[in-house]
Design a protein around this motif. Structure first.
Motif, PDB file in Angstrom:
ATOM      1  N   LEU A 140      51.263 -17.869   6.810  1.00 21.30           N
ATOM      2  CA  LEU A 140      50.211 -18.737   7.355  1.00 21.30           C
ATOM      3  C   LEU A 140      49.384 -18.041   8.436  1.00 21.30           C
ATOM      4  O   LEU A 140      48.163 -18.190   8.473  1.00 21.30           O
ATOM      5  N   THR A 141      50.070 -17.311   9.284  1.00 21.12           N
ATOM      6  CA  THR A 141      49.295 -16.636  10.344  1.00 21.12           C
ATOM      7  C   THR A 141      48.474 -15.476   9.781  1.00 21.12           C
ATOM      8  O   THR A 141      47.354 -15.235  10.220  1.00 21.12           O
ATOM      9  N   TYR A 142      49.039 -14.771   8.801  1.00 20.01           N
ATOM     10  CA  TYR A 142      48.257 -13.688   8.169  1.00 20.01           C
ATOM     11  C   TYR A 142      47.014 -14.268   7.502  1.00 20.01           C
ATOM     12  O   TYR A 142      45.936 -13.679   7.547  1.00 20.01           O
ATOM     13  N   TYR A 143      47.206 -15.420   6.908  1.00 20.14           N
ATOM     14  CA  TYR A 143      46.091 -16.017   6.177  1.00 20.14           C
ATOM     15  C   TYR A 143      45.028 -16.567   7.132  1.00 20.14           C
ATOM     16  O   TYR A 143      43.836 -16.290   6.983  1.00 20.14           O
ATOM     17  N   TYR A 144      45.470 -17.344   8.106  1.00 15.54           N
ATOM     18  CA  TYR A 144      44.500 -18.032   8.971  1.00 15.54           C
ATOM     19  C   TYR A 144      43.990 -17.159  10.131  1.00 15.54           C
ATOM     20  O   TYR A 144      42.841 -17.286  10.528  1.00 15.54           O
TER      21      TYR A 144
END
Lengths: 277, 179
Positions: B128-132
């Motif tokens: 999620l953090t890589y994506y957002y």
């Protein structure tokens, strides 16, 4: 999302407060996820040791910078001085002569009859008008290495007074005090030109490092002794068994002065004999 | 390490390169704040924020540098510190009584979201953090996290987000604050 879709969505948001609230929630979740990652990266960076090392600390100190600058400049100057003078200083002989010359007086001068002077260049020059090429003093046939080797053996017997004291021709010189220093490889040999002139007899002068001899030598060959010292050179002329002193500071036509000192004459004679052997 | 090499490594999400950059320019960057009425902690924060901005831009791969990386980060630091000084001066002159209640609600909600994120598994958090945040696409995430393929990454991301939403909903209700 196209422009029309975006407009439709905006309308729905205005009409549906639950949708609006859900959108705000999702936006906050995404922001919190971003903040989480940012916090994670910042924590990682915080764990990095950024304290400057010893060298950085020392280098950033202004006092150290000034001191090191001064030291560096000093080192460069000293290094540059030694580098510039290395060609003169690299000779062991020169160093030994210098050390002795400061510790001994003129009266202590003792001439060693076994002394070999490799740099005395003697050339017989025919009388009459002689071309410049034929009267030039030639290079010593002895190589520098050989000269150094020979000189090393005889150094302990040589005392070198301050030769500069005898440069003035007007000064009454005690010629016995004149030493025969070792050669300076950088010195140039003197060029000689003989000029037959009825106005002058046995006269000479120096001009532009060239020796002009005036007079008629009556067909008797003369010899020039060139003795090179560390910073000066001594010239003597031998003609018909008589030695004459030549001063390289004489720029006006002057009469050749006979060498009267018996010891010096003996020394010169021995040197001549050694050279001719 | 040369600038193009740094950019290439960051585009592959190499965090060690970020460490390298941080250490390399630390002394120079914190002086910007220290020499302009800032504390050491503020200087550190500004520099870290600037570096993270650079990280995000470089990761997206569309960063075209016309100067050295150090110059670029330096200018970000300078801008961030100017903004911070503006914010400080505004805070001094403005009254904050209005909207305090709203801020409190948002803050409470944010606290719960952070707790829920913490409860997620490590893989979910990373996806999620890589994506957002990092702006990585599914292919990059799959490569970074050694997934079999892009679809696996996509599915995992969907499940992780759903789990996070569920966790938040079970913990948070606007009713809690109305009572």
């Amino acid at each position: 999302m196209s422009k029309n879709e975006a407009l439709g969505f905006e309308e729905m948001l205005q009409q549906d407060p639950i949708l609006k609230s859900e959108l705000a929630n999702q936006q906050q979740i995404i922001e919190e996820l971003k903040d989480y990652r940012k916090f994670e990266l910042k924590s990682r960076l915080n764990n990095i040791d950024v304290t400057p090392g010893f060298l950085q600390t020392v280098a950033s100190n202004s006092m150290v910078q000034i001191t090191s600058g001064v030291l560096l400049t000093g080192s460069l100057l000293v290094g540059g001085y030694f580098w510039m003078t290395s060609s003169e200083k690299d000779s062991i002989i020169d160093l030994q002569i210098n050390s002795k010359s400061t510790s001994l007086s003129e009266s202590e001068f003792v001439f060693n009859p076994d002394l070999k002077i490799p740099t005395i260049d003697i050339e017989e020059i025919p009388t009459g008008n002689t071309s410049l090429e034929s009267t030039n003093v030639t290079e010593s046939p002895i190589s520098e290495e050989a000269a150094i080797a020979e000189d090393l053996v005889i150094i302990p017997h040589v005392v070198v007074p301050n030769l500069d004291e005898y440069d003035d021709p007007d000064v009454n010189i005690d010629e016995s005090a004149v030493a025969f220093p070792f050669p300076n490889k950088e010195q140039k040999h003197v060029e000689i030109e003989n000029i037959e002139d009825s106005q002058y007899d046995f006269h000479y002068k120096f001009y532009n490092n060239k020796l002009y001899l005036y007079g008629d030598f009556h067909g008797i060959p003369y010899e020039i002794f060139e003795i090179n010292g560390e910073s000066v050179k001594r010239l003597f002329l031998l003609h018909d068994g008589v030695y004459y002193r030549i001063f390289d500071s004489v720029t006006e036509t002057s009469k050749l002065q006979k060498v009267t000192n018996v010891d010096l004459i003996n020394d010169l004679t021995m040197l001549k004999e050694n050279k001719s052997q | 390490m040369k600038d193009h090499e740094i950019l290439a490594r960051i585009s592959k999400s190499d965090e060690a390169t970020l460490d390298y950059l941080y250490k390399k320019h630390y002394q120079m960057m914190i002086k910007i704040v220290l020499n302009n009425n800032g504390s050491e902690q503020e200087a550190k924060d500004v520099y870290q924020d600037a570096l993270i901005v650079f990280w995000q831009k470089a990761l997206k791969g569309n960063l075209v540098l016309t100067s050295k990386i150090s110059t670029y980060i330096y200018s970000i630091c300078l801008n961030l510190w100017r903004k911070e000084l503006d914010r400080k001066s505004r805070l001094i002159h403005e009254e904050h009584e209005v909207g305090e209640e709203v801020d409190y609600e948002i803050e409470e909600r944010g606290k719960i979201i952070r707790q829920c994120i913490e409860e997620l598994g490590d893989v979910c958090k990373r996806i999620l953090t890589y994506y957002y945040f990092d702006g990585m696409n599914m292919n990059e995430i799959a490569e970074k996290l050694d997934f079999a393929n892009t679809d696996t990454a996509k599915t995992k991301k969907y499940k992780c987000k759903k789990r996070l939403d569920h966790l938040i909903k079970t913990r948070f209700s606007s009713m809690d604050f109305l009572d």
